[in-house]
Each structure stands twice: as structure tokens, then as C-alpha cells.
Design an enzyme around this catalytic site. Structure first.
Site, PDB file in Angstrom:
ATOM      1  N   LYS A  29      -3.601  -0.707   0.388  1.00 48.78           N
ATOM      2  CA  LYS A  29      -3.996  -2.030  -0.108  1.00 48.78           C
ATOM      3  C   LYS A  29      -5.407  -2.057  -0.727  1.00 48.78           C
ATOM      4  O   LYS A  29      -5.563  -1.734  -1.890  1.00 48.78           O
ATOM      5  CB  LYS A  29      -3.853  -3.064   0.994  1.00 48.78           C
ATOM      6  CG  LYS A  29      -2.393  -3.256   1.429  1.00 48.78           C
ATOM      7  CD  LYS A  29      -2.213  -4.514   2.222  1.00 48.78           C
ATOM      8  CE  LYS A  29      -0.876  -4.608   2.898  1.00 48.78           C
ATOM      9  NZ  LYS A  29       0.173  -5.187   2.073  1.00 48.78           N
ATOM     10  N   ASP A  46      -1.801   2.357  11.816  1.00 45.58           N
ATOM     11  CA  ASP A  46      -1.528   1.819  10.486  1.00 45.58           C
ATOM     12  C   ASP A  46      -2.575   0.747  10.192  1.00 45.58           C
ATOM     13  O   ASP A  46      -2.491  -0.376  10.681  1.00 45.58           O
ATOM     14  CB  ASP A  46      -0.109   1.235  10.436  1.00 45.58           C
ATOM     15  CG  ASP A  46       0.229   0.685   9.046  1.00 45.58           C
ATOM     16  OD1 ASP A  46      -0.700   0.525   8.216  1.00 45.58           O
ATOM     17  OD2 ASP A  46       1.409   0.395   8.796  1.00 45.58           O
ATOM     18  N   PHE A  66       5.238  -4.135  11.265  1.00 54.62           N
ATOM     19  CA  PHE A  66       5.517  -4.087   9.822  1.00 54.62           C
ATOM     20  C   PHE A  66       4.768  -2.903   9.241  1.00 54.62           C
ATOM     21  O   PHE A  66       3.538  -2.861   9.240  1.00 54.62           O
ATOM     22  CB  PHE A  66       5.115  -5.376   9.080  1.00 54.62           C
ATOM     23  CG  PHE A  66       5.609  -5.324   7.656  1.00 54.62           C
ATOM     24  CD1 PHE A  66       6.873  -5.785   7.317  1.00 54.62           C
ATOM     25  CD2 PHE A  66       4.840  -4.752   6.652  1.00 54.62           C
ATOM     26  CE1 PHE A  66       7.360  -5.677   6.014  1.00 54.62           C
ATOM     27  CE2 PHE A  66       5.318  -4.643   5.344  1.00 54.62           C
ATOM     28  CZ  PHE A  66       6.575  -5.112   5.031  1.00 54.62           C
TER      29      PHE A  66
HETATM   30  N1  PLP Z   1       1.598  -1.188   6.704  1.00 53.28           N
HETATM   31  C1  PLP Z   1       1.145  -2.427   6.924  1.00 53.28           C
HETATM   32  C2  PLP Z   1       0.422  -2.722   8.205  1.00 53.28           C
HETATM   33  C3  PLP Z   1       1.346  -3.429   5.974  1.00 53.28           C
HETATM   34  O1  PLP Z   1       0.904  -4.670   6.214  1.00 53.28           O
HETATM   35  C4  PLP Z   1       2.025  -3.107   4.784  1.00 53.28           C
HETATM   36  C5  PLP Z   1       2.269  -4.152   3.760  1.00 53.28           C
HETATM   37  O2  PLP Z   1       2.182  -5.328   3.989  1.00 53.28           O
HETATM   38  C6  PLP Z   1       2.470  -1.799   4.592  1.00 53.28           C
HETATM   39  C7  PLP Z   1       2.234  -0.863   5.564  1.00 53.28           C
HETATM   40  C8  PLP Z   1       3.223  -1.411   3.346  1.00 53.28           C
HETATM   41  O3  PLP Z   1       2.381  -1.345   2.246  1.00 53.28           O
HETATM   42  P1  PLP Z   1       3.001  -1.315   0.764  1.00 53.28           P
HETATM   43  O4  PLP Z   1       3.574  -2.664   0.493  1.00 53.28           O
HETATM   44  O5  PLP Z   1       1.820  -0.978  -0.122  1.00 53.28           O
HETATM   45  O6  PLP Z   1       4.039  -0.249   0.760  1.00 53.28           O
END
Ligand code: PLP
Length: 395
Positions: free
Chosen positions: A254, A225, A140
């Protein structure tokens, strides 16, 4: 207006891409939320790690208020007095060399993908248009068209095509599969060090070190990530630290926004981020003065190490307590981040989160699992309150 009025309003006027629990929140402080009628709820989700410091942490609120009185937005055409300090402080905290600020997590991941492709053409010598990026199944990384192009979740992907080419998907945690997928045209391997939305999946010991070695052997970038796993959630500033591994680029987001506003960034090697030239990539809001001031307050909180330590200590406690509950089949995760698999024959689905909300605990369940990821300011007594409510609901 009543709770019912607010929910009806939301349902009438907003797109239906979420199905929130039937509470209407009006106030937050620390690990607690209060609804319209004054009922209090313990936050056991922390905005998917966006609220690592709890609701309205006083240092972050103070930094935001002070900046609101000075300067809030300029665009990157001009320098401002928060920008360079934010970049330096974030780079120092993460042990990296350069920062590319953005807003959301998806935007940070998108930016990292673009940088990795450009690096592949300019530095690795991949033929134009042929760059590949290897990702893991059950990943994700956000919701943009390119990112859902390599999602393996039908709900996230179906009917959103045509998709962006150039991605290969391999099983998460399988270093041999990764080795077979990497070719001379591979720009990068993009992974979550712990897969959050997949259900807090910790890869087998040694996997991430093997990924690092493979990337070194093949002149491939390792892009981590850490949007959800980073910034103290797992007990260290970056989750990769648990394995003693460094990535070439990290996507952060976040918690970088301190629970106040979207702040994200790609941080990493200067020779990689350095491939970007003026005009090639940008963001109107990325690195704005208010975001930088908030991000600097977050970095100051993390620099002390207190939140990382709380996550380690309280994480061990919450894992132990959850593991002893009747009705729990498995607990996995790291630090104050746990996926609880509910045993067969116990209540599952939305009923569980609704029953928890009735007991004053806000939590997320999905596919027979409960996600426990409270703000890192939570106390042991508050954890007991939340875990007791889960025991009650599952028992
Ligand atoms: N990367 C990871 C590992 C995430 O858990 C998330 C969101 O849950 C994102 C990227 C995407 O972040 P955003 O919702 O701020 O675009």
C-alpha cells in the site's frame, strides 16, 4: 461527458466486483479530491492506507518523474541502479536484514507464505508437504485463491474453492488457542498486528508479545502482515513497535507505493528469506526501477519520523473528537486509523457514505461501522471538517 455518462460506462464495461459511490474523481492533491464538476471532497479513507502521504505528494511525484526519464523496467535478469539502494534503505528503515520486492499486498503475503513453507522444510525439518500455517479468524490478507482459502469471510471465500490446504484458523487475540494450534509441523503464524478490514481491531495488550514468545519456544516464524497497518499509519513505522515486538517476516505494501503505483515487499530475517534460490520465485514487475525510485522516496519521507508523529498527535485528536459524537457507540483503533461503531437507531449502511459524500467527505462504511483513515498530511482543521460532517449525518 457527464458524471452519469462515466458511471454508465464503468457499469457497462467493468466487472461488478465493486460498488463505488456515485462521484467521478478527476484530480487529487494532499488530502483533497475534486470531481468532474469541480466539487471538492476531503479524503477520509486514503485508499485503505495506500495514500498515507496524500495525493501526489511532491517528493514522490518528483522521484517518479525523474525516474521516468531514466529507466522504468528491466526485469530481474539484469541489475539496475535503483534496486539495491531501495532494498538497503527499506531494510534500514524497518530494522530488517533482507528485502524481497513485489507489487501488491496479496503478492507480498503469498511470497511470505511460500518462503515460510520452504524454510519449514529446509530448516525446521518439517516432513515434505506437511507444513502448516496458523492464521486468525476475521483476517484479511488479500484476494488470491490461497489467501481466500483461509478467510473466514463468506463473501470473500464462497464459491472460489477448491481451497489450498495447510492452514489452521484460531480466534484473533487468543494466545491459548494459538498455543494449542501450533505443532511440530507449524511453519509460521500469520497475523495482522491490528486487523484492518475486520474493523481496526486492536488485540489485547500483551497478545503480540505472547505470539512472539510462542514462536520462539516452538521454532515457528512470526509473519506480520503490515500491508495496511505499517508505514506510519498507527503512529510508528511498524504497528508491532507499539508492543515492542519484532516479527521474522513482514509483508508491506500500500503506502510503499506512495499513492502512485503498486509497490510491496517482504522484509525480514536474512536466514529466512535466504532460503530462496534463483528460479524458485519471482515477479516480472517486482523491484522495477520506477517502483524502487518511488519506494525510495517513501522511505526518505518515513525516515524523518514526521508522518509517524502526525499520526500519533492527530490520531489522538480524531479519536477524542469521534468519541464525543452523538450517535457513536464505540471508537477503536490506533493513530490516524479509527473504526467508528454507529449506535443503534442511527443511519447505517451505504446511506451514511452517500450522505457524507454530499457533505464533501469520502469515507467507507461497512456493517454498521465507519472507517476513518485520512492521509497523514491532513490538518486539524480538515479533521474538524470531516468529523463535523459525520456528526451531521449521524445526528
Ligand atoms: N493485507 C492486508 C492487511 C490488507 O489490508 C490488504 C488490502 O486491503 C492486503 C493484504 C492486500 O493488498 P492488495 O489489495 O494490494 O493485494
Amino acid at each position: 461527458m457527464t458524471t452519469h455518462d462515466y458511471i454508465t460506462l464503468d457499469e457497462r464495461w467493468s466487472a461488478r466486483n465493486y460498488h463505488p459511490l456515485p462521484v467521478v474523481l478527476a484530480h487529487g492533491e494532499g488530502a483533497w479530491l475534486t470531481d468532474l464538476d469541480g466539487r471538492r471532497y476531503l479524503d477520509f479513507l486514503a485508499g485503505y492506507s495506500a495514500l498515507n502521504f496524500g495525493h501526489r505528494h511532491p517528493d514522490i511525484v518528483a522521484a517518479a518523474k525523474a525516474q521516468l526519464d531514466q529507466l522504468t523496467l528491466t526485469g530481474r535478469v539484469f541489475h539496475h541502479d535503483q534496486f539495491g539502494l531501495f532494498c538497503r534503505e527499506l531494510a534500514e528503515l524497518t530494522g530488517t536484514e533482507m528485502v524481497l520486492p513485489a507489487n501488491t499486498g496479496a503478492e507480498a503475503v503469498e511470497s511470505a507464505l511460500k518462503v515460510a513453507r520452504k524454510w519449514a522444510y529446509q530448516v525446521k525439518g518439517v516432513p515434505d508437504g506437511a507444513a502448516e500455517i496458523v492464521v486468525a479468524d476475521e483476517n484479511f490478507h488479500g484476494r488470491t485463491t490461497t489467501i481466500v482459502s483461509f478467510s473466514t469471510d463468506a463473501e470473500a471465500r464462497d464459491e472460489f474453492g477448491p481451497f489450498t490446504p495447510g492452514f489452521k484458523v484460531v480466534p484473533y487475540g487468543d494466545a491459548d488457542a494459538l498455543r494449542s494450534a501450533v505443532t511440530d509441523n507449524t511453519a509460521a503464524v500469520l497475523l495482522e498486528p491490528i486487523q484492518g478490514e475486520a474493523g481496526v481491531v486492536v488485540p489485547p495488550k500483551g497478545y503480540l508479545a505472547e505470539v512472539r514468545q510462542l514462536c520462539d519456544d516452538t521454532n515457528t516464524l512470526f509473519v506480520a502482515d503490515e500491508v495496511q497497518s505499517g508505514l506510519a499509519r498507527t503512529g510508528t513505522t511498524l504497528a508491532l513497535e507499539h508492543e515492542g515486538v519484532r516479527a521474522d517476516l513482514y509483508a508491506l505494501g500500500k503506502a510503499l507505493g506512495g499513492g502512485i503505483m503498486p509497490v510491496s515487499a517482504v522484509v525480514g530475517r536474512a536466514d529466512v528469506l535466504g532460503v530462496l534460490r534463483p528460479g524458485e520465485h519471482g515477479s516480472t514487475f517486482g523491484g522495477n526501477p520506477l517502483a524502487c525510485a518511488v519506494g525510495r522516496a517513501v522511505v526518505r519521507l518515513l525516515a524523518g519520523g514526521e508522518f509517524q508523529e502526525r499520526s500519533r498527535e492527530l490520531g489522538a485528536y480524531v479519536h477524542a473528537r469521534l468519541g464525543e459524537l452523538d450517535g457513536v457507540a464505540e471508537v477503536r483503533g490506533r493513530g490516524l486509523w479509527a473504526n467508528v461503531r454507529i449506535a443503534e437507531g442511527r443511519p447505517t449502511g451505504r446511506k451514511v457514505s452517500e450522505a457524507l459524500a454530499e457533505r464533501g467527505v469520502l469515507c467507507k462504511e461497512s456493517h454498521g461501522n465507519l472507517r476513518v483513515a485520512p492521509p497523514l498530511v491532513i490538518t486539524r482543521e480538515e479533521i474538524d471538517f470531516g468529523v463535523d460532517a459525520i456528526a451531521d449525518v449521524l445526528g
